[in-house]
Design an enzyme around this catalytic site. Structure first.
Site, mmCIF file in Angstrom:
data_model
loop_
_atom_site.group_PDB
_atom_site.id
_atom_site.type_symbol
_atom_site.label_atom_id
_atom_site.label_comp_id
_atom_site.label_asym_id
_atom_site.label_seq_id
_atom_site.Cartn_x
_atom_site.Cartn_y
_atom_site.Cartn_z
ATOM 1 N N ASN A 9 2.331 -26.426 23.127
ATOM 2 C CA ASN A 9 1.246 -26.115 22.186
ATOM 3 C C ASN A 9 1.881 -25.948 20.805
ATOM 4 O OD1 ASN A 9 -0.875 -25.118 20.719
ATOM 5 N ND2 ASN A 9 -0.913 -23.106 21.715
ATOM 6 N N TRP A 10 1.748 -26.998 19.999
ATOM 7 C CA TRP A 10 2.393 -26.950 18.669
ATOM 8 C C TRP A 10 1.647 -26.032 17.705
ATOM 9 C CZ3 TRP A 10 3.764 -32.733 17.147
ATOM 10 C CH2 TRP A 10 4.724 -33.217 18.042
ATOM 11 N N LYS A 11 0.465 -25.590 18.094
ATOM 12 C CA LYS A 11 -0.385 -24.775 17.198
ATOM 13 C C LYS A 11 -0.563 -25.511 15.866
ATOM 14 C CE LYS A 11 1.400 -20.693 19.464
ATOM 15 N NZ LYS A 11 1.262 -19.262 19.604
ATOM 16 N N HIS A 95 -7.576 -20.525 24.390
ATOM 17 C CA HIS A 95 -6.316 -19.899 23.952
ATOM 18 C C HIS A 95 -6.641 -18.563 23.282
ATOM 19 C CE1 HIS A 95 -2.586 -19.157 21.800
ATOM 20 N NE2 HIS A 95 -2.009 -19.987 22.652
ATOM 21 N N GLU A 97 -5.549 -17.119 20.751
ATOM 22 C CA GLU A 97 -5.706 -17.129 19.285
ATOM 23 C C GLU A 97 -7.126 -17.567 18.925
ATOM 24 O OE1 GLU A 97 -2.270 -19.539 18.381
ATOM 25 O OE2 GLU A 97 -0.979 -17.899 19.048
ATOM 26 N N GLU A 167 -1.613 -16.242 30.076
ATOM 27 C CA GLU A 167 -0.875 -15.950 28.849
ATOM 28 C C GLU A 167 -1.189 -14.527 28.390
ATOM 29 O OE1 GLU A 167 0.364 -19.746 26.704
ATOM 30 O OE2 GLU A 167 -1.557 -19.150 25.872
ATOM 31 N N GLY A 173 4.196 -15.364 21.202
ATOM 32 C CA GLY A 173 4.826 -15.400 19.881
ATOM 33 C C GLY A 173 5.524 -14.107 19.504
ATOM 34 N N SER A 212 6.258 -16.507 25.125
ATOM 35 C CA SER A 212 7.672 -16.398 24.774
ATOM 36 C C SER A 212 8.614 -16.976 25.834
ATOM 37 C CB SER A 212 8.037 -14.944 24.448
ATOM 38 O OG SER A 212 7.290 -14.494 23.333
ATOM 39 N N GLY A 233 4.684 -22.263 23.263
ATOM 40 C CA GLY A 233 4.353 -22.316 21.843
ATOM 41 C C GLY A 233 5.609 -22.547 21.016
ATOM 42 N N GLY A 234 6.175 -21.460 20.483
ATOM 43 C CA GLY A 234 7.305 -21.554 19.551
ATOM 44 C C GLY A 234 8.438 -22.455 20.026
HETATM 45 C C1 PEP Z 1 1.176 -20.195 23.190
HETATM 46 O O1 PEP Z 1 0.884 -20.400 22.032
HETATM 47 O O2 PEP Z 1 0.401 -20.591 24.078
HETATM 48 C C2 PEP Z 1 2.427 -19.510 23.500
HETATM 49 C C3 PEP Z 1 2.680 -19.210 24.751
HETATM 50 O O3 PEP Z 1 3.255 -19.224 22.448
HETATM 51 P P1 PEP Z 1 4.786 -18.711 22.529
HETATM 52 O O4 PEP Z 1 5.491 -19.580 23.529
HETATM 53 O O5 PEP Z 1 5.313 -18.884 21.146
HETATM 54 O O6 PEP Z 1 4.731 -17.290 22.964
#
Ligand code: PEP
Length: 253
Positions: A9-11, A95, A97, A167, A173, A212, A233-234
């Protein structure tokens, strides 16, 4: 055995150049012998660029969001059929967010899930509790409510063609990963809820962990019996980290 999935997930990150370079580096790093499905979900505007770069690879393409309406007067929105037209096979729905910042409540998430499937997309349904909810001891209740909203709207059969991502909001994040045991406990609850409707569908359902995940903690998480890969994500923005996570998922004993 369920084949793991690692989804990026590049956001709201990237550029056309980054899209080309990152996909090319990930593709070069992946090993054909690994047993893992890899999915990349760039921002809407880079999906077409990603689609061209992914041609001839086994990497799947997805989006991060959709509008459930089939078309019409919805300024700024993107429909499921548009995503299919661009070559997407998957779309993330619910998600945290989007739930927290853009009003995607359980009803909206359920509508997005149904619209995605009707267009032939595989929804990646995100569920998870906040830190406050975990501290109150209501993690299972929150996650089951989020899941039940979709079960009620779509029926259990819909989960034969869907992916769930657990999640925990406090782990996204933040660098604070759920321990493998904490994650496994919730994954087991999710599978148990689905099994209450269909053992077969529950047994086949891929449930990803997100929050994370890094190359260094992926193996311990993915080694748990009900964790079938990750939503990243990151770490999905760094080719070597992302490839290391794919390796961890794809080389489980
Ligand atoms: C996400 O955005 O779905 C996520 C899990 O982010 P991160 O890996 O950065 O925690």
């Amino acid at each position: 055995m369920r084949k793991p999935i690692v989804a990026a997930n590049w956001k709201m990150h990237g550029s056309r150049q980054m899209t080309r370079e990152l996909i090319s580096a990930v593709d070069e790093g992946l090993d054909n012998g690994w047993s893992v499905e890899v999915l990349v979900c760039p921002p809407f505007v880079y999906i077409d660029e990603a689609s061209k770069q992914l041609a001839g690879t086994d990497i799947l393409l997805g989006a991060q969001h959709l509008n459930p309406n089939p078309g019409g007067a919805h300024t700024g929105e993107i429909s499921a059929s548009m995503l299919v037209d661009l070559g997407c096979s998957h779309v993330i729905v619910g998600h945290s967010e989007r739930r927290a910042m853009y009003g995607d409540d359980d009803q909206v998430v359920a509508a997005n899930f149904v619209a995605a499937q009707e267009a032939g997309l595989v929804p990646v349904l995100c569920v998870g509790e906040s830190l406050e909810e975990r501290e109150q001891g209501i993690t299972d209740q929150v996650v089951c409510e989020q899941l039940s909203a979709v079960l009620d709207a779509a029926g259990v059969e819909a989960f034969a063609n869907a992916v769930v991502a657990y999640e925990p909001v406090w782990a996204i994040g933040t660098g604070k990963t759920a321990t493998p045991e904490q994650a496994q406990a919730v994954h087991k609850t999710i599978r148990g809820l689905i099994a209450g409707h269909s053992d077969k569908i529950a047994g086949d359902l891929r449930i990803l962990y997100g929050g994370s995940v890094k190359g260094s903690n992926a193996q311990a998480l993915f080694g748990m019996p009900d964790i079938d890969g990750g939503l990243i994500g990151g770490a999905s923005l760094k080719a070597d980290e992302f490839v290391a996570i794919c390796a961890a998922a794809g080389t489980l004993e």
